[in-house]
Design a protein around this motif. Sequence first.
Motif, PDB file in Angstrom:
ATOM      1  N   GLY A  90       0.828  -1.010  -0.173  1.00  0.00           N
ATOM      2  CA  GLY A  90      -0.200  -0.104  -0.058  1.00  0.00           C
ATOM      3  C   GLY A  90       0.543   1.652  -0.252  1.00  0.00           C
ATOM      4  O   GLY A  90       1.828   1.722   0.595  1.00  0.00           O
ATOM      5  N   ILE A  91       0.955   2.140  -0.671  1.00  0.00           N
ATOM      6  CA  ILE A  91       1.572   3.496  -1.322  1.00  0.00           C
ATOM      7  C   ILE A  91       0.588   4.612  -0.613  1.00  0.00           C
ATOM      8  O   ILE A  91      -0.461   4.475  -1.270  1.00  0.00           O
ATOM      9  CB  ILE A  91       2.346   3.449  -1.730  1.00  0.00           C
ATOM     10  N   CYS A  92       0.374   5.956   0.174  1.00  0.00           N
ATOM     11  CA  CYS A  92      -0.161   6.577   0.210  1.00  0.00           C
ATOM     12  C   CYS A  92       0.842   7.665  -0.207  1.00  0.00           C
ATOM     13  O   CYS A  92       1.698   8.219   0.733  1.00  0.00           O
ATOM     14  CB  CYS A  92      -0.804   6.402   1.171  1.00  0.00           C
ATOM     15  N   PHE A  93       0.232   8.889  -0.752  1.00  0.00           N
ATOM     16  CA  PHE A  93       1.220  10.241  -1.161  1.00  0.00           C
ATOM     17  C   PHE A  93       0.277  11.578  -0.792  1.00  0.00           C
ATOM     18  O   PHE A  93      -0.980  11.822  -0.983  1.00  0.00           O
ATOM     19  CB  PHE A  93       1.842  10.573  -2.714  1.00  0.00           C
ATOM     20  N   LEU A  94       0.792  12.262  -0.061  1.00  0.00           N
ATOM     21  CA  LEU A  94       0.631  13.774   0.338  1.00  0.00           C
ATOM     22  C   LEU A  94       0.049  13.784  -1.608  1.00  0.00           C
ATOM     23  O   LEU A  94       1.334  14.049  -1.663  1.00  0.00           O
ATOM     24  CB  LEU A  94       1.195  14.816   0.600  1.00  0.00           C
ATOM     25  N   PRO A  95      -1.238  15.597  -1.530  1.00  0.00           N
ATOM     26  CA  PRO A  95      -1.026  15.908  -2.842  1.00  0.00           C
ATOM     27  C   PRO A  95       0.354  16.726  -3.332  1.00  0.00           C
ATOM     28  O   PRO A  95      -0.064  16.622  -4.492  1.00  0.00           O
ATOM     29  CB  PRO A  95      -2.697  16.463  -2.598  1.00  0.00           C
ATOM     30  N   MET A  96       0.559  17.137  -2.979  1.00  0.00           N
ATOM     31  CA  MET A  96       1.716  17.533  -3.051  1.00  0.00           C
ATOM     32  C   MET A  96       2.732  17.006  -3.691  1.00  0.00           C
ATOM     33  O   MET A  96       3.509  17.165  -4.493  1.00  0.00           O
ATOM     34  CB  MET A  96       2.261  18.730  -2.206  1.00  0.00           C
ATOM     35  N   ALA A  97       2.744  16.162  -3.348  1.00  0.00           N
ATOM     36  CA  ALA A  97       4.502  14.238  -3.263  1.00  0.00           C
ATOM     37  C   ALA A  97       3.136  13.715  -4.342  1.00  0.00           C
ATOM     38  O   ALA A  97       3.957  13.135  -5.080  1.00  0.00           O
ATOM     39  CB  ALA A  97       4.564  14.142  -3.092  1.00  0.00           C
ATOM     40  N   GLN A  98       1.412  14.205  -5.033  1.00  0.00           N
ATOM     41  CA  GLN A  98       1.389  12.754  -6.168  1.00  0.00           C
ATOM     42  C   GLN A  98       1.900  13.091  -7.631  1.00  0.00           C
ATOM     43  O   GLN A  98       2.151  14.280  -7.814  1.00  0.00           O
ATOM     44  CB  GLN A  98      -0.241  13.394  -6.213  1.00  0.00           C
ATOM     45  N   GLY A  99       1.969  12.276  -8.428  1.00  0.00           N
ATOM     46  CA  GLY A  99       2.977  12.623  -9.962  1.00  0.00           C
ATOM     47  C   GLY A  99       3.978  13.068  -9.961  1.00  0.00           C
ATOM     48  O   GLY A  99       4.416  13.406 -11.019  1.00  0.00           O
ATOM     49  N   GLN A 100       4.686  12.734  -9.147  1.00  0.00           N
ATOM     50  CA  GLN A 100       5.884  13.049  -9.308  1.00  0.00           C
ATOM     51  C   GLN A 100       6.917  11.673  -9.539  1.00  0.00           C
ATOM     52  O   GLN A 100       8.445  11.921  -9.224  1.00  0.00           O
ATOM     53  CB  GLN A 100       6.791  14.128  -7.876  1.00  0.00           C
ATOM     54  N   GLY A 101       6.463  11.217  -9.655  1.00  0.00           N
ATOM     55  CA  GLY A 101       7.804   9.669  -9.984  1.00  0.00           C
ATOM     56  C   GLY A 101       8.381   9.513  -7.839  1.00  0.00           C
ATOM     57  O   GLY A 101       9.170   7.699  -8.231  1.00  0.00           O
ATOM     58  N   PHE A 102       8.140   9.775  -7.143  1.00  0.00           N
ATOM     59  CA  PHE A 102       8.430   9.358  -5.812  1.00  0.00           C
ATOM     60  C   PHE A 102       7.378   7.372  -6.451  1.00  0.00           C
ATOM     61  O   PHE A 102       8.269   6.724  -5.279  1.00  0.00           O
ATOM     62  CB  PHE A 102       7.531   9.518  -4.923  1.00  0.00           C
ATOM     63  N   GLY A 103       6.670   6.820  -6.995  1.00  0.00           N
ATOM     64  CA  GLY A 103       5.817   5.868  -6.256  1.00  0.00           C
ATOM     65  C   GLY A 103       7.069   4.747  -7.103  1.00  0.00           C
ATOM     66  O   GLY A 103       6.701   3.551  -6.372  1.00  0.00           O
ATOM     67  N   MET A 104       7.607   5.246  -8.622  1.00  0.00           N
ATOM     68  CA  MET A 104       8.430   4.417  -8.589  1.00  0.00           C
ATOM     69  C   MET A 104       9.915   4.072  -7.819  1.00  0.00           C
ATOM     70  O   MET A 104      10.088   3.278  -7.742  1.00  0.00           O
ATOM     71  CB  MET A 104       8.987   5.076 -10.323  1.00  0.00           C
TER      72      MET A 104
END
Length: 173
Positions: A90-104
């Motif tokens: 399970g992965i969860c990011f703050l809105p400002m951190a979403q879509g920046q490649g951190f998940g990969m």
Amino acid sequence: MLFGEHIVLRAWREADVPAMQILRNDIELQDALMSEARPNSAERTRQWLSERSCRDDMLFFVVADRTDDSPLGFVQVAEINRRNGTGVLGICFLPMAQGQGFGMSVVGLLENYLFRVLGLRKLLLYVLAGNVRAIRLYEKSGFRRVGTLSRHHKTIEGYVDVVVMEHLLDHHL
């Protein structure tokens, strides 16, 4: 701690509670995570963090920015079964951190650790079928779809399908 180029996976700290409280109180985000949204005070958030960090069947990290150590979100591997070598991501990011490649980056950092240190050989995850962005991230990270649970989870809009995905950790290490 696990160090990546731009992120660090680390234990939670008291200074992380306000950011985690934001995540826990975001109704739309909790809905996307298939979690029950409810009001979370700082104390309730602290308790949630403590409980996750102490479980034998769970690995929990705060995802932090490597430059300033500010929290970006969290990652957990729940339902760890050492006999079978499996866990549920399970992965969860703050809105400002979403879509920046951190998940990969998170998945990349976790793979080697989970395989070599914990002896896991496979990660599973469950994601809402409508969460196309997350599914794309997981597929780029090596996950493959293995099934769909029809009308499985109740969201604000009603019952929706949930995609089941898996990632074999030992096939490329």
